[in-house]
Motif scaffolding. Structure first.
Motif, PDB file in Angstrom:
ATOM      1  N   VAL A 143      29.343  36.072  18.574  1.00  0.00           N
ATOM      2  CA  VAL A 143      29.325  34.650  18.931  1.00  0.00           C
ATOM      3  C   VAL A 143      29.563  34.472  20.437  1.00  0.00           C
ATOM      4  CG1 VAL A 143      29.988  33.770  16.682  1.00  0.00           C
ATOM      5  CG2 VAL A 143      31.742  34.519  18.278  1.00  0.00           C
ATOM      6  N   LEU A 144      29.325  33.256  20.891  1.00  0.00           N
ATOM      7  CA  LEU A 144      29.473  32.896  22.306  1.00  0.00           C
ATOM      8  C   LEU A 144      30.858  33.259  22.845  1.00  0.00           C
ATOM      9  CD1 LEU A 144      28.464  31.395  24.824  1.00  0.00           C
ATOM     10  CD2 LEU A 144      29.280  29.283  23.780  1.00  0.00           C
ATOM     11  N   HIS A 145      31.861  33.077  21.968  1.00  0.00           N
ATOM     12  CA  HIS A 145      33.233  33.385  22.369  1.00  0.00           C
ATOM     13  C   HIS A 145      33.354  34.789  22.962  1.00  0.00           C
ATOM     14  CE1 HIS A 145      37.595  33.260  22.096  1.00  0.00           C
ATOM     15  NE2 HIS A 145      37.548  34.442  21.544  1.00  0.00           N
ATOM     16  N   GLU A 146      32.640  35.740  22.366  1.00  0.00           N
ATOM     17  CA  GLU A 146      32.696  37.120  22.850  1.00  0.00           C
ATOM     18  C   GLU A 146      32.133  37.224  24.264  1.00  0.00           C
ATOM     19  OE1 GLU A 146      33.696  40.030  20.989  1.00  0.00           O
ATOM     20  OE2 GLU A 146      34.570  38.534  19.640  1.00  0.00           O
ATOM     21  N   SER A 147      31.009  36.546  24.498  1.00  0.00           N
ATOM     22  CA  SER A 147      30.412  36.552  25.840  1.00  0.00           C
ATOM     23  C   SER A 147      31.409  36.028  26.854  1.00  0.00           C
ATOM     24  CB  SER A 147      29.169  35.654  25.877  1.00  0.00           C
ATOM     25  OG  SER A 147      28.087  36.278  25.266  1.00  0.00           O
ATOM     26  N   ILE A 148      32.092  34.963  26.484  1.00  0.00           N
ATOM     27  CA  ILE A 148      33.015  34.323  27.430  1.00  0.00           C
ATOM     28  C   ILE A 148      34.196  35.245  27.720  1.00  0.00           C
ATOM     29  CG2 ILE A 148      34.625  32.386  27.689  1.00  0.00           C
ATOM     30  CD1 ILE A 148      32.476  30.708  26.232  1.00  0.00           C
ATOM     31  N   ILE A 149      34.688  35.927  26.669  1.00  0.00           N
ATOM     32  CA  ILE A 149      35.791  36.867  26.873  1.00  0.00           C
ATOM     33  C   ILE A 149      35.362  37.968  27.853  1.00  0.00           C
ATOM     34  CG2 ILE A 149      37.079  38.726  25.734  1.00  0.00           C
ATOM     35  CD1 ILE A 149      38.352  36.237  24.960  1.00  0.00           C
ATOM     36  N   ILE A 150      34.124  38.451  27.697  1.00  0.00           N
ATOM     37  CA  ILE A 150      33.671  39.536  28.582  1.00  0.00           C
ATOM     38  C   ILE A 150      33.552  39.026  30.024  1.00  0.00           C
ATOM     39  CG2 ILE A 150      31.904  41.299  28.963  1.00  0.00           C
ATOM     40  CD1 ILE A 150      31.114  40.870  25.977  1.00  0.00           C
ATOM     41  N   VAL A 151      33.023  37.820  30.194  1.00  0.00           N
ATOM     42  CA  VAL A 151      32.966  37.239  31.544  1.00  0.00           C
ATOM     43  C   VAL A 151      34.379  37.119  32.107  1.00  0.00           C
ATOM     44  CG1 VAL A 151      32.393  35.186  32.901  1.00  0.00           C
ATOM     45  CG2 VAL A 151      30.814  35.985  31.156  1.00  0.00           C
ATOM     46  N   ALA A 152      35.324  36.671  31.266  1.00  0.00           N
ATOM     47  CA  ALA A 152      36.715  36.511  31.713  1.00  0.00           C
ATOM     48  C   ALA A 152      37.279  37.851  32.171  1.00  0.00           C
ATOM     49  CB  ALA A 152      37.559  35.919  30.589  1.00  0.00           C
ATOM     50  N   MET A 153      36.955  38.926  31.437  1.00  0.00           N
ATOM     51  CA  MET A 153      37.442  40.259  31.819  1.00  0.00           C
ATOM     52  C   MET A 153      36.940  40.641  33.207  1.00  0.00           C
ATOM     53  SD  MET A 153      36.919  42.272  28.244  1.00  0.00           S
ATOM     54  CE  MET A 153      38.125  42.110  26.920  1.00  0.00           C
ATOM     55  N   VAL A 154      35.657  40.377  33.450  1.00  0.00           N
ATOM     56  CA  VAL A 154      35.067  40.744  34.739  1.00  0.00           C
ATOM     57  C   VAL A 154      35.696  39.924  35.865  1.00  0.00           C
ATOM     58  CG1 VAL A 154      32.930  40.763  36.083  1.00  0.00           C
ATOM     59  CG2 VAL A 154      32.902  41.469  33.688  1.00  0.00           C
ATOM     60  N   VAL A 155      35.802  38.617  35.646  1.00  0.00           N
ATOM     61  CA  VAL A 155      36.307  37.728  36.698  1.00  0.00           C
ATOM     62  C   VAL A 155      37.789  37.981  36.947  1.00  0.00           C
ATOM     63  CG1 VAL A 155      36.687  35.321  37.337  1.00  0.00           C
ATOM     64  CG2 VAL A 155      34.571  35.988  36.200  1.00  0.00           C
ATOM     65  N   LEU A 156      38.544  38.099  35.862  1.00  0.00           N
ATOM     66  CA  LEU A 156      39.988  38.301  35.973  1.00  0.00           C
ATOM     67  C   LEU A 156      40.296  39.624  36.663  1.00  0.00           C
ATOM     68  CD1 LEU A 156      42.755  37.077  34.886  1.00  0.00           C
ATOM     69  CD2 LEU A 156      42.569  38.801  33.121  1.00  0.00           C
ATOM     70  N   GLY A 157      39.557  40.649  36.288  1.00  0.00           N
ATOM     71  CA  GLY A 157      39.844  41.974  36.842  1.00  0.00           C
ATOM     72  C   GLY A 157      39.471  42.075  38.310  1.00  0.00           C
ATOM     73  N   GLY A 158      38.389  41.477  38.686  1.00  0.00           N
ATOM     74  CA  GLY A 158      37.947  41.568  40.083  1.00  0.00           C
ATOM     75  C   GLY A 158      36.469  41.892  40.105  1.00  0.00           C
ATOM     76  N   MET A 159      35.663  40.859  40.255  1.00  0.00           N
ATOM     77  CA  MET A 159      34.209  41.020  40.217  1.00  0.00           C
ATOM     78  C   MET A 159      33.730  42.059  41.209  1.00  0.00           C
ATOM     79  SD  MET A 159      32.159  37.551  39.739  1.00  0.00           S
ATOM     80  CE  MET A 159      33.148  36.407  40.632  1.00  0.00           C
ATOM     81  N   GLY A 160      32.866  42.929  40.762  1.00  0.00           N
ATOM     82  CA  GLY A 160      32.249  43.881  41.671  1.00  0.00           C
ATOM     83  C   GLY A 160      32.995  45.190  41.818  1.00  0.00           C
ATOM     84  N   ASN A 161      34.273  45.215  41.443  1.00  0.00           N
ATOM     85  CA  ASN A 161      35.013  46.462  41.582  1.00  0.00           C
ATOM     86  C   ASN A 161      35.199  47.127  40.214  1.00  0.00           C
ATOM     87  OD1 ASN A 161      36.655  48.569  42.293  1.00  0.00           O
ATOM     88  ND2 ASN A 161      38.488  47.317  42.540  1.00  0.00           N
ATOM     89  N   VAL A 162      34.709  48.349  40.090  1.00  0.00           N
ATOM     90  CA  VAL A 162      34.731  49.054  38.806  1.00  0.00           C
ATOM     91  C   VAL A 162      36.161  49.139  38.254  1.00  0.00           C
ATOM     92  CG1 VAL A 162      34.368  51.302  37.737  1.00  0.00           C
ATOM     93  CG2 VAL A 162      32.626  50.350  39.243  1.00  0.00           C
TER      94      VAL A 162
END
Lengths: 351, 244
Positions: A255-274
């Protein structure tokens, strides 16, 4: 340099014995660790699209679904097919890659918010397709999902049962853990190489200024499509492993919720940095689970009764953690070095 | 409009019947212009006259109709990313630097399409010689440079593609007067090296003082085309663009 190597060795040893420690706490925690690694796959895949190329994709879970359904259809009693993992996994990555290109091609003319809305729509379309592809030909078994999906088996070792090696018991989830860890290592290496490659620099250029990127001779269309396709292929691998580990999938998992969680992981962690993205994925995978197991006992100890439902409080704390992180570390927990550099220099210049 | 493609003669860049539409609005209404090798030509006009649209169309950044010729080659069917390889570089409006990359990384991106490492290194040294300020700031993140330095960087990055023709979109925009002078000094220095310059500029006086020839654009059409001296003396230009 030597300290760095020592650090890697220590982390490596810790990661190798981790599942056995977690088994002592409860096998559920090994499963949670496995899911956390899957979320690292997904976040790293999405990081290529969102973090490096700067294309906001809110339908990334679609590729996870493609990988999962491919595994489920090729290794379950549903069609009576039981292909080995080393065929399905690369095939899943390839199919997700193609899906990424097919979904990406029509929306790459769009930018920013518009792209986000269209990808969100595509994510939902894939899920609804899975939900409805049960008639006239039953392909996905609709909302009932597919059950009895094969576990991974390597030679005579099945990941469904417990084996003992050197007197140490290896349960199914522990075996999956090691397989995921090996895949993770591979995926991290690929990502680090991408980050510093010619194509990685082209992605960053597009993120920063598309017209200037074109003027510099970058074929922005191809390069963006490549970001979509490569990002999607990681989702496909994660999906396949998810299907094998769970043994059951249905459209409900995508569901959409999963997509949003994954975006949150990327943004929260630091976009662009592995490394930042990995930190984000681990945090958002483990913290809610830890809360799940602690919220109730803590309330019982403090108040003698349960005042707030664990699920409600869990999401509340989760949201608060996100808000606080964004307030105090707006570039993410572990931002991309250039981003960090820019922020600190801006601060220095202002002072 | 001509049925047969126009003959570019010895023009380096030529446009015939160039049109740009945004939805139903015609921003550029069938203009023609020609720039010869080694020239410095400007396109002046008021806000919204269609200057930037013209330049973006010539650089193939936006869809347009009409013919665009560059060295006897038709550009109007080519995608924009191939132009730099043919010797045509754009310094976009608002500079368009890669804000989160360092100055050195920005310059390296300018040579993205090239693989001749030794020549790239030589060009980098050349750009640093022309723009010493960039060398001092090589490791600094481009987003933290001043506006003028960013404009220099945008020009330096374009030069890293080793262009024969440099298209500049409003290089004076948003800069302090002192900085504007410096940027134009750089543009003159680039021209002195034999690079053909086509300059879109709102600062009509400065553009006409810098270039040898100019076009005046009004509501999507070219209304005047002449040598810079004559345009500077033209009463219509003086009234409309030089504030006299």
């Amino acid at each position: 340099m030597n300290r760095k190597i020592l650090g890697f060795v220590l982390i490596g040893v810790a990661l190798l014995i981790l599942p056995h420690v977690l088994t002592q706490v409860g096998t559920a925690w090994v499963r949670i660790a496995n899911l956390a690694i899957l979320f690292i796959f997904l976040s790293l895949g999405l990081n290529i699209v969102v973090g490096m190329a700067g294309l906001l994709d809110l339908g990334y879970v679609a590729f996870y679904a493609v990988g999962a359904y491919l595994w489920a259809l090729l290794a379950s009693p549903h069609f009576g097919l039981h292909l080995p993992f080393w065929i399905i996994l690369p095939l899943g990555a390839l199919l997700a890659c193609i899906a990424g290109a097919v979904l990406g091609a029509p929306c790459l003319r769009l930018r920013g918010d518009y792209l986000a809305i269209v990808t969100l729509g595509f994510g939902e379309i894939v899920r609804i397709f899975m939900n409805n592809l049960s008639t006239p030909f039953n392909i996905t078994n609709g909302p009932k999902g597919i059950t009895g999906i094969d576990d991974v088996s390597i030679g005579s070792i099945s990941f469904a049962t417990t084996d003992s090696f050197f007197g140490i018991p290896f349960t199914g989830p522990v075996k999956y853990y090691y397989m995921l860890l090996a895949l993770l290592l591979l995926i991290i290496i690929v990502n680090l190489r991408l980050q510093n490659s010619r194509i990685g620099r082209a992605w960053v250029a597009i993120r920063e200024d598309e017209i200037a990127a074109k003027a510099a001779g970058i074929n922005t269309w191809n390069v963006k499509l490549l970001a979509f396709a490569m990002g999607a292929s990681f989702g496909g691998i994660a999906g396949g492993m998810f299907a094998a580990m769970q043994g059951f999938i249905s459209p409900e998992s995508f569901v959409l919720h999963e997509s949003i969680i994954i975006v949150a992981m990327v943004v929260l962690g630091g976009m662009g940095n592995v490394w930042g993205v990995i930190a984000g994925a681990l945090l958002l995978s483990f913290v809610p689970e830890i809360l799940r197991y602690t919220v109730e006992p803590v309330q019982m100890a403090l108040f003698g009764r349960q005042l707030v439902e664990p699920e409600v409080l869990r999401m509340l704390l989760f949201g608060a953690a996100l808000v606080l992180t964004m307030r105090f570390r707006p570039a993410g927990i572990w931002p991309e070095s250039r981003h960090r550099r820019e922020m600190s220099e801006a601060r220095g210049a202002g002072a | 409009m001509a049925d047969k493609p126009a003959d570019p003669g010895h023009a380096l860049l030529m446009a015939v019947g160039l049109e740009v539409h945004y939805g139903g609005i015609a921003a550029v209404q069938g203009i023609s212009l020609a720039i010869e090798e080694g020239e410095m030509v400007c396109l002046i006009g008021a806000n919204g006259a269609g200057k930037t649209s013209t330049l973006k169309a010539l650089a193939r950044m936006i869809p347009s109709s009409g013919e665009i010729h560059y060295r006897k080659e038709r550009l109007d069917r080519l995608p924009s990313h191939l132009l730099i390889g043919k010797g045509m570089a754009l310094v976009p409006e608002g500079r368009g630097i890669f804000a989160r990359l360092t100055v050195a990384e920005n310059l390296a991106m300018g040579a993205y399409h090239r693989s001749d490492k030794a020549d790239i290194a030589a060009d980098l040294a050349h750009v640093y010689g022309l723009l010493p300020r960039l060398k001092e700031r090589a490791e600094q993140v481009a987003g933290t440079l001043s506006g003028g330095e960013q404009q220099m960087l945008a020009i330096g990055r374009a030069l890293m593609g080793r262009p024969q023709l440099l298209l500049l979109d409003e290089p004076s925009m948003g800069l302090a007067p002192l900085m504007v002078d410096k940027v134009f000094e750089v543009i003159r220095a680039v021209a002195a090296e034999g690079v053909t310059i086509f300059l879109v500029e709102q600062n009509a006086r400065l553009a006409l003082q810098t270039c040898a020839r100019g076009y005046v654009m009004e509501s999507g059409r070219i209304t005047l085309a002449d040598s810079a001296d004559k345009l500077l003396a033209d009463p219509r230009v003086r009234a409309a663009y030089l504030g006299e």
